[in-house]
Design an enzyme around this catalytic site. Structure first.
Site, short mmCIF file in Angstrom:
data_model
loop_
_atom_site.label_atom_id
_atom_site.label_comp_id
_atom_site.label_asym_id
_atom_site.label_seq_id
_atom_site.Cartn_x
_atom_site.Cartn_y
_atom_site.Cartn_z
N GLY A 10 30.11 -10.25 -2.30
CA GLY A 10 29.16 -9.11 -2.12
C GLY A 10 29.57 -7.91 -1.18
O GLY A 10 30.80 -7.85 -0.58
N HIS A 11 28.74 -6.92 -1.22
CA HIS A 11 28.98 -5.62 -0.54
C HIS A 11 29.19 -5.76 0.92
O HIS A 11 28.60 -6.52 1.53
CB HIS A 11 27.86 -4.59 -0.84
CG HIS A 11 26.71 -5.00 -0.34
ND1 HIS A 11 26.36 -4.71 0.96
CD2 HIS A 11 25.53 -5.68 -0.87
CE1 HIS A 11 25.08 -5.44 1.32
NE2 HIS A 11 24.60 -5.93 0.04
N ASN A 12 30.48 -4.94 1.14
CA ASN A 12 30.82 -4.98 2.58
C ASN A 12 31.19 -6.34 3.19
O ASN A 12 31.05 -6.53 4.59
CB ASN A 12 29.22 -4.45 3.40
CG ASN A 12 28.97 -3.13 3.43
OD1 ASN A 12 28.34 -2.75 2.50
ND2 ASN A 12 29.67 -2.18 4.17
N SER A 68 28.12 -8.34 3.80
CA SER A 68 28.46 -8.07 4.93
C SER A 68 28.82 -9.27 5.83
O SER A 68 28.88 -9.60 7.02
CB SER A 68 27.06 -7.43 5.83
OG SER A 68 26.71 -6.29 5.29
#
Lengths: 356, 356, 356
Positions: free
Chosen positions: A240-242, A260
């Site tokens: 996922g993002h980050n 994250s």
């Protein structure tokens, strides 16, 4: 590629027993064998296979002495497994890749290609992309705007690298991987309709990373999604993002890592594990297949399993009793009945036993 | 893209404290910061970061009064999160997409392209496909026969849209998604050999749907697999034939939905959830990660977890006791021993306690 | 495609009640119907739909006698389900595929294409590949060096077949599948840095195999990863290196099979199941969704579920008691309290009950 037992013994620093001129063209498992193949005895408990094997050459340990007749030529070496790795390396070389820049690719005039870059047919390399020396861009690959690819990196057929992604040196990206697509971020409005949150960050893949077929790595909302050097990801993984994945961490297939979450160095993550978002996972963590990690793991080098994740030994101890629940339940019922009976026979004024 | 604090304050309707001429070129997290970045303080508990931050500009709430010196220029706004969304939107605009019809695409003469359509290199648009106004067909995309794509829809690199699929307006389909491949349907004959069942239906994707990278949506046996307006699907999801997903439902990565299951409106489905086939799931249902939904959910707005799915609170209450099973077992053993002993000492004619 | 009731009755060997000239252009479910559609009554309990249906033609059993007026023309047949399969076959034919060799494909001069092969635009067929008679290579497909594809096999858009893979006759490979990418094999050195193990084996797909969209099949370290004839794999499945999948085994979406595991014949594997490596699974095994198979299954035709996998009935019996753990715990507490009380009232010298 064909190599004689003599040539192989020279490469592996081994000694020959049998015909040094027999030739092999492939490695095979000792139980599969076949003429022209070279197999190995890694574990002495499989010694019987040595006498049944149809392989032309067998790699064995320096100390091995056959107790029966052997058809194959033996090559005796100091370290069988290390020799197998060298062998695979030799035979792996026999696949040649194309070189050069295909006239059937689309390369934007502002893209920069270093020396010895290969671009295969129907690849697209967009504006301001940089491809480092000796890197390979496979057929039908998409390299977006402002993407940076380091040196000696292999990007196989059908990979999509979205804008601003940075990939290091000596990486291998397997077919149909997607790197740098939008993260999954939406904010519901008052009517419960989801509004898209723009993702203006990117993805950074450091050196010596390998990413398996059809895996997806989303770009950051802002900042970067980062995969640190030496990390190895299997097929069909969602990052996922980050997210940040630490150095030399290995992750098996079908794992999902929500936004994250930070995974430490030298972790080993089993297949189909899920991580909730915004967690951190300590260095050296080991996680069993299908585990659901729902909170931060602070203790390094521990071993977890279950949904939610609990220590490995605890899970299996509890699971053994989960299997016995019907018997446990039965014993509880019997105890209650007994106590009720006893209670009646010894003291009729005692409190009523609990209802069943 | 570069914007000054003055320009940003104007866009966000904020007031400036500090240098109005300082310029920023990217948003970043407050703990990452860096010169040229704009960060934000969303939650007062992170106030300490304000004094450590190296960002050039910080977005803060209108009521915020620093207790120490701050290096950054502050922009004070009424709603920090809403301002961040506007900011991301601004910076997101800076990626320009190509426009126009590539001469290196294959477009069937019978395909219909509306105004302002973009077709990138090595895309294929088959017979009788219709692409609506302003839509973007990325590189190496495949649009099958009789496919309909609405207006202002973005279809990124490597997506495959199989025949007769209908996609609405303002959708975003991320790289390497497959829509409209055959459903998984076979009928075993008398010898246990599976015969293929033809899938003659299609897939309908309504307006404002987003579908994540490498997700697959199978077409219906007959009729349609339907994803209703405003639904958002993450990466690597499997949507089976004849499935229906309700309006404004969000589904995280690696979820599998078996054939003919209907999921209601405004549901929130966690990662790696599995749904058996032929179920229906009530509106507003929330399902925790890795849950296995094996029967129809009728109560709206409830929260489920476990395999099979049970109410969320029940699962965690039972799981806490699952962890204690070794202790529970021990106590049961002790009770039995005690009762046996007591039984012997008080009444030797009482029934034998249960065997251990 | 349009067919009249008369034509359909001839194809299905059925008898007509109603207008033989009414025309249909698609099958539909009886509850969806619509003018121009043909639906069916498979199960008598849905008879009410017959009277509400807006379909133009309904397939019913030879013995069916309506109790009310029916708008649709009826076609009475001996076996409704068999007739539906024939119908779907008829309507499935109506999608025509392109034929011929596209001038926009890249075909290496040493590749061999048999008669009636189709190669679509932007496909790549590498050196020494062989494509059998009547096979279809879709748009943007990659066929690597030395790949063998049999006769009448369909390889849809965006599939990547890596070097030396062998695919049999009458297979269907859905979009964006990857076959023959490197297995996930690394050996850590003394510093914990993973060294790549070369994979010099290949993948063999036998006849009549179907592989769903975005599934990945890794090639063997040495020897072959094998999918036996008639096996059917759904979407987004991971098949590790040196895995073997038996004849006529069906596997649902999102399953992961780790390296060197052998799955028997005629097994049925539910969605999101995970298999550890180096196991073997007996013929006829059935495994419920999300199960984690962590050891070899020797008993044929058994049914498993849970992580780790246990017999199906045992799992659900134990899970029912898992749900009751709060009540079981409460009863255990009450028993202890009661016993403690009793113990005090009957024999003050008895041993102390266990602590809570």
């Amino acid at each position: 590629m064909q190599l004689s037992a003599r040539e192989l013994a020279a490469i592996l620093n081994g000694s020959i027993e049998g015909d040094p001129d027999v030739k092999v063209n492939r490695p095979s498992k000792i139980e599969e064998g076949g003429e022209g193949s070279i197999s190995f005895l890694g574990n002495p408990k499989y010694e019987d296979y040595v006498y049944q094997s149809t392989s032309s050459v067998l790699l064995v340990h320096r100390s091995f002495e056959p107790r029966q007749a052997v058809n194959a030529t033996l090559i005796k070496v100091d370290d069988v497994y290390a020799s197998v790795a060298i062998l695979l390396e030799q035979f792996g070389k026999s696949t040649t890749r194309n070189t050069g820049i295909s006239s059937q690719a689309f390369i934007h005039p502002s893209a920069v290609l270093a020396e010895e870059v290969t671009i295969e047919p129907f690849a697209v390399v967009e504006a301001n992309a940089h491809i480092g020396k000796g890197s390979y861009i496979g057929p039908q690959v998409y390299i977006g705007q402002d993407v940076q690819v380091g040196n000696n990196t292999i990007i196989y057929a059908g990979v999509r690298i979205m804008q601003k992604t940075e990939i290091g040196d000596n990486c291998i990206i397997h077919p149909n991987v997607v790197i740098g697509s939008d993260g999954f971020g939406f904010a519901p409005n008052a009517e419960g309709i989801y509004q898209k949150i723009q993702h203006v960050g990117n993805v950074i893949i450091e050196d010596n990373v390998e990413i398996g077929a059809n895996t997806t790595v989303d770009r950051a909302t802002m900042g970067s999604t980062i995969i640190r050097q030496g990390a190895k990801l299997d097929n069909l993984i969602q990052v996922g993002h980050n997210v940040e994945i630490g150095e030399n961490t290995v992750i098996a297939a079908l794992v999902g890592i929500a936004g994250s979450t930070k995974i430490g160095k030298s972790c080993r993550i089993g297949g189909q594990v899920g991580f909730a978002g915004h967690l951190s996972v300590a260095d050296g963590t080991q996680i069993g297949g299908q585990t659901g990690v729902m909170s931060t793991i602070k203790t390094p080098n521990a071993n977890w399993v279950g949904t939610p994740a609990i220590p490995y030994k605890d899970y299996f101890r509890s699971f053994a009793l989960f299997r016995q629940l019907p018997e446990i339940y039965q014993r509880l019922n019997e105890l209650e009945a007994l106590l009720r009976q006893q209670s009646n026979s010894t003291d009729t004024s005692s409190p009523t036993p609990p209802n069943n």
